[in-house]
Design a protein around this motif. Structure first.
Motif, PDB file in Angstrom:
ATOM      1  N   GLN A  42      23.178 -12.443  27.722  1.00  0.00           N
ATOM      2  CA  GLN A  42      22.737 -13.442  28.594  1.00  0.00           C
ATOM      3  C   GLN A  42      24.347 -14.225  29.078  1.00  0.00           C
ATOM      4  O   GLN A  42      25.389 -13.837  28.342  1.00  0.00           O
TER       5      GLN A  42
ATOM      6  N   TYR B 195      25.497 -12.484  41.211  1.00  0.00           N
ATOM      7  CA  TYR B 195      24.453 -11.685  41.729  1.00  0.00           C
ATOM      8  C   TYR B 195      25.030 -10.330  41.256  1.00  0.00           C
ATOM      9  O   TYR B 195      23.949  -9.500  41.444  1.00  0.00           O
TER      10      TYR B 195
ATOM     11  N   SER C 285      23.753  -9.985  37.929  1.00  0.00           N
ATOM     12  CA  SER C 285      22.333  -9.875  37.552  1.00  0.00           C
ATOM     13  C   SER C 285      21.834  -8.489  38.277  1.00  0.00           C
ATOM     14  O   SER C 285      21.106  -7.487  37.792  1.00  0.00           O
TER      15      SER C 285
ATOM     16  N   LYS D 200      20.794 -10.413  32.520  1.00  0.00           N
ATOM     17  CA  LYS D 200      20.331 -11.920  32.656  1.00  0.00           C
ATOM     18  C   LYS D 200      21.369 -12.631  33.041  1.00  0.00           C
ATOM     19  O   LYS D 200      22.831 -13.116  31.819  1.00  0.00           O
TER      20      LYS D 200
ATOM     21  N   GLY E  99      17.951 -12.356  41.219  1.00  0.00           N
ATOM     22  CA  GLY E  99      17.246 -12.933  39.655  1.00  0.00           C
ATOM     23  C   GLY E  99      17.892 -13.510  39.139  1.00  0.00           C
ATOM     24  O   GLY E  99      17.910 -13.692  37.835  1.00  0.00           O
ATOM     25  N   VAL E 100      19.065 -13.879  40.201  1.00  0.00           N
ATOM     26  CA  VAL E 100      20.398 -15.104  39.125  1.00  0.00           C
ATOM     27  C   VAL E 100      19.646 -16.662  39.147  1.00  0.00           C
ATOM     28  O   VAL E 100      18.650 -17.267  39.939  1.00  0.00           O
TER      29      VAL E 100
END
Length: 312
Positions: A3, A46, A49, A54, A78-79
């Motif tokens: 993460q 960007y 991801s 994550k 998916g950000v």
């Protein structure tokens, strides 16, 4: 690291293709102009991801159409964009990127809403920092915000990664003391330290001066010559992969994302993990420079692995 939080800029890039860069006072005819989502912070989020991690973005955009497009493009990748605030009566950040036939670029940035990313807005997203493994920062947002973010992340035991661009010579010492990994290029290293960087020896000495200020490790990117890693225990060069570069716009941001996607900050194997992450970062940026644009040039993890399979 699974993460990652990126605190930084979002810009709409106006990419202008030219045969050669204009000289002082010269008017030239460009070949083409494209509008491409960019900004160092957004590019890095960007790219992270796209490489399978994550990532949450903390930043600011205006209430204009560019803001809509910048946030929308990150969401498609998916950000997590809940940390991006919309600033009333302010235009989103913009960058005017001139790219010549050799793939070299020259960039002018209009900060716009990026100037409104304050320390208070970072604090509003403290939960996101609590949940992450690493925090990534750059210098396209106010320096007090950068310093505050680094200090908050350090106190929480997070890895702090600084891409010091655009570089400036007046960064406060407390920022250096809160950075685990710093990634300047040659020009940025010279600005940050005020030292000459014309030779390999000078580059290493300048990088070591940053270590003395408290930085944990320095990665100096050298364009087509690769990069050099400088820590208290190690100095090692990593040659660049040979490719046909067409646009270097997001090369550094792709490198950063590749490094973060691969790095495992294990205490016992720290030096080994740094080296492995740098090799992967080189693969990611080598693909990015063969494509035009900022976020449009960034590869997926599958593309990087496919490229590696072809080499094997």
């Amino acid at each position: 690291m699974e993460q990652i939080v990126v605190v930084g800029s979002l810009n709409m890039d106006f990419a202008v293709e030219v045969k050669e860069m204009p000289e002082k006072g010269e008017t030239i005819l460009g070949k083409k102009v494209s509008l491409i989502p960019g900004g160092k912070g957004a590019n890095q989020a960007y790219a992270v991801s796209r490489l399978g991690k994550k990532v949450q973005m903390i930043g600011a955009v205006g209430t204009d159409i560019f803001g809509d497009k910048l946030v929308g493009n990150l969401e498609k990748a998916g950000v997590g964009t809940e940390g991006i605030c919309r600033v009333e009566n302010r235009e989103s950040g913009q960058a005017f990127v001139f790219v010549n036939e050799a793939g070299e670029n020259s960039i002018t940035v209009i900060q716009g809403a990026n100037q409104d990313l304050t320390e208070a807005r970072v604090d509003e997203n403290e939960e996101r920092i609590d949940r992450c493994d690493a925090v990534v920062i750059q210098l396209e947002v106010p320096v007090p915000t950068v310093v505050h973010t680094a200090q908050v992340a350090r106190k929480k035991g997070k890895l702090v990664y600084l891409d010091p661009a655009p570089a400036r010579p007046d960064l406060p010492d407390e920022l250096f003391a809160s950075v685990d990994i710093m990634k300047p290029n040659e020009t940025e290293l010279k600005i940050l330290t005020g030292m000459e960087v014309s030779t390999g020896k000078e580059i290493i000495l300048a990088a070591k001066s940053l270590l003395k200020k408290g930085v944990g490790a320095v990665i100096v990117t050298l364009g087509e010559k690769g990069c050099v890693l400088v820590t208290e225990k190690l100095v090692k060069e990593f040659p660049a992969r040979k490719v046909n570069a067409v646009d270097t716009t997001a090369a550094g941001d792709s490198f950063t994302a590749g490094f973060l996607a691969a790095y495992e900050p294990d205490g016992e194997k720290r030096e080994e993990n740094l080296e492995e992450a740098l090799l992967f970062a080189g693969k990611v940026s080598a693909i990015a420079v063969t494509r035009k644009g900022a976020q449009s040039s960034i590869p997926t993890l599958a593309e990087v692995m496919e490229e590696q399979k072809g080499e094997d």
